[in-house]
Design a protein around this motif. Structure first.
Motif, mmCIF file in Angstrom:
data_model
loop_
_atom_site.group_PDB
_atom_site.id
_atom_site.type_symbol
_atom_site.label_atom_id
_atom_site.label_comp_id
_atom_site.label_asym_id
_atom_site.label_seq_id
_atom_site.Cartn_x
_atom_site.Cartn_y
_atom_site.Cartn_z
ATOM 1 N N ARG A 305 -22.249 94.315 133.024
ATOM 2 C CA ARG A 305 -23.106 95.274 132.332
ATOM 3 C C ARG A 305 -24.553 94.823 132.440
ATOM 4 O O ARG A 305 -24.828 93.621 132.424
ATOM 5 C CB ARG A 305 -22.704 95.393 130.863
ATOM 6 C CG ARG A 305 -23.477 96.449 130.079
ATOM 7 C CD ARG A 305 -22.961 96.542 128.655
ATOM 8 N NE ARG A 305 -23.845 97.330 127.813
ATOM 9 C CZ ARG A 305 -23.724 97.450 126.500
ATOM 10 N NH1 ARG A 305 -22.733 96.810 125.874
ATOM 11 N NH2 ARG A 305 -24.566 98.183 125.805
ATOM 12 N N GLU A 306 -25.460 95.777 132.563
ATOM 13 C CA GLU A 306 -26.879 95.469 132.638
ATOM 14 C C GLU A 306 -27.554 95.756 131.297
ATOM 15 O O GLU A 306 -27.204 96.722 130.601
ATOM 16 C CB GLU A 306 -27.542 96.281 133.749
ATOM 17 C CG GLU A 306 -27.019 95.912 135.138
ATOM 18 C CD GLU A 306 -27.700 96.690 136.239
ATOM 19 O OE1 GLU A 306 -28.345 97.714 135.931
ATOM 20 O OE2 GLU A 306 -27.593 96.273 137.411
ATOM 21 N N ASP A 320 -16.453 89.595 129.179
ATOM 22 C CA ASP A 320 -15.635 90.403 130.073
ATOM 23 C C ASP A 320 -14.441 89.566 130.509
ATOM 24 O O ASP A 320 -14.599 88.448 131.004
ATOM 25 C CB ASP A 320 -16.455 90.840 131.298
ATOM 26 C CG ASP A 320 -15.667 91.728 132.235
ATOM 27 O OD1 ASP A 320 -15.660 92.948 132.025
ATOM 28 O OD2 ASP A 320 -15.045 91.181 133.172
ATOM 29 N N ALA A 326 -23.097 89.492 132.319
ATOM 30 C CA ALA A 326 -24.208 90.295 131.837
ATOM 31 C C ALA A 326 -25.433 89.999 132.690
ATOM 32 O O ALA A 326 -25.624 88.873 133.156
ATOM 33 C CB ALA A 326 -24.500 89.963 130.372
#
Length: 332
Positions: A305-306, A320, A326
């Motif tokens: 995810r950004e 995750d 991240a």
């Protein structure tokens, strides 16, 4: 510029700091595009034991990123000018460096790898740390005349990098993973020797494969029970090198007899202490070699995810199950 800085209590704080304008000799100014949050970032910041944190100037945190070079210091090759680079700040730390969780970094050129044209730079925002670790371990293993390697975190980013680099050198690698699904996936990707540690026949299969390949260099990123379990099945004259601690606080327990009978060497592995990274000429050669390999899919950063830099605390809390990271996105 915006920057994520570390406080004396190891908490992180978003600050506005002066933007660097003139690079020091040997250094680059780099407009950061994306910065990965590595497992090591969380581990170092979470430690309560006294330990120096090498942040460089202005206490900016962050070890891995990608960005575009906007200025060269004296003595830097013009080959870097305007290029996108993958960065691992810790490769060549200096007092003048500014960490990578910011809008413009200031790092030594030997902490940077020029990315090939045509790649998506964000795919490599956390890649150089894994690539150089795998490269440095392989070089050390070959210098010590090991013929084959065992890697315990066989499906990790470092394990994937090692698979590619070892294949280029015709060195067999035994990859250990923790599920049949991951074993099958790695085999489909072309890895020949992959074993599932949850298989009830694992110990027998591992012992036989180690003997057949004369695999005496063990690259262990797990520790704990798995490392303890491997020792009785290792070949004579094996070297067990710890580089990670996925097993956390689980103890590593073996019989003294096994150390004596197998002439077992047990040590840590640190790429910073390796001949590859400690010698500037070796490091420059390694970066050039990796520049020609890194475009492969095995070297890409697994992004979960950004986050915007303002959301640093949410990014640090991101987890995750598959190990995706991240990423702080600084520019589109």
């Amino acid at each position: 510029m915006k920057a994520v800085c570390v406080e004396p209590d190891r908490s992180l704080q978003l600050r506005e700091i002066p933007t660097p304008i003139d690079p020091a000799a040997g250094h680059l100014l780099i407009e950061i595009e994306a910065s990965a949050i590595n497992p090591g970032d969380k581990a170092f910041l979470a430690r309560t034991a006294p330990m120096a944190l090498a942040t460089g100037a202005r206490e900016v945190w962050g070890a891995s990123a990608v960005g575009r070079v906007v200025a060269l210091g004296d003595g830097v090759s013009s080959a870097y000018a305007g290029r996108q680079v993958a960065i691992y700040r810790s490769l060549h730390p200096t007092p003048e460096m500014i960490g990578l969780w910011c809008e413009r970094a200031h790092v030594h050129h030997l902490s940077c790898l020029i990315l090939p044209d045509g790649v998506q730079s964000h795919d490599y925002c956390g890649s150089l740390v894994n690539a150089i670790t795998a490269y440095a371990f392989l070089e050390q293993a070959l210098a010590e005349r090991h013929k084959a390697i065992v890697v315990t975190a066989g499906g990790s980013a470092t394990g994937n990098a090692l698979a590619v680099l070892a294949c280029d050198r015709n060195v067999p690698v035994i990859h250990l993973v923790r599920s049949a699904a991951k074993r099958d996936r790695l085999r489909r990707s072309g890895m020949e020797h992959v074993l599932d540690t949850t298989d009830r026949d694992f110990d027998h299969a591992f012992h036989g494969l180690v003997q057949d390949l004369d695999a005496t260099a063990i690259f262990d990123g797990v520790g704990g029970d798995l490392a303890s379990r491997l020792v009785p099945n290792l070949a004579v004259n094996s070297t067990l090198s710890f580089y990670g601690f996925l097993a956390g606080s689980a103890p590593f327990t073996i019989q003294t007899l096994q150390v004596i009978a197998k002439n077992l060497t047990i040590r840590r592995f640190s790429n910073f202490e390796s001949a590859t990274v400690k010698d500037p000429d070796n490091l420059a050669a390694a970066l050039l070699t990796l520049q020609n390999s890194i475009a492969g899919v095995s070297f890409r950063t697994a992004i979960g995810r950004e986050f915007a830099i303002e959301d640093i605390h949410a990014a640090m809390a991101f987890k995750d199950a598959s190990g995706r990271r991240a990423v702080l996105r600084l520019r589109a």
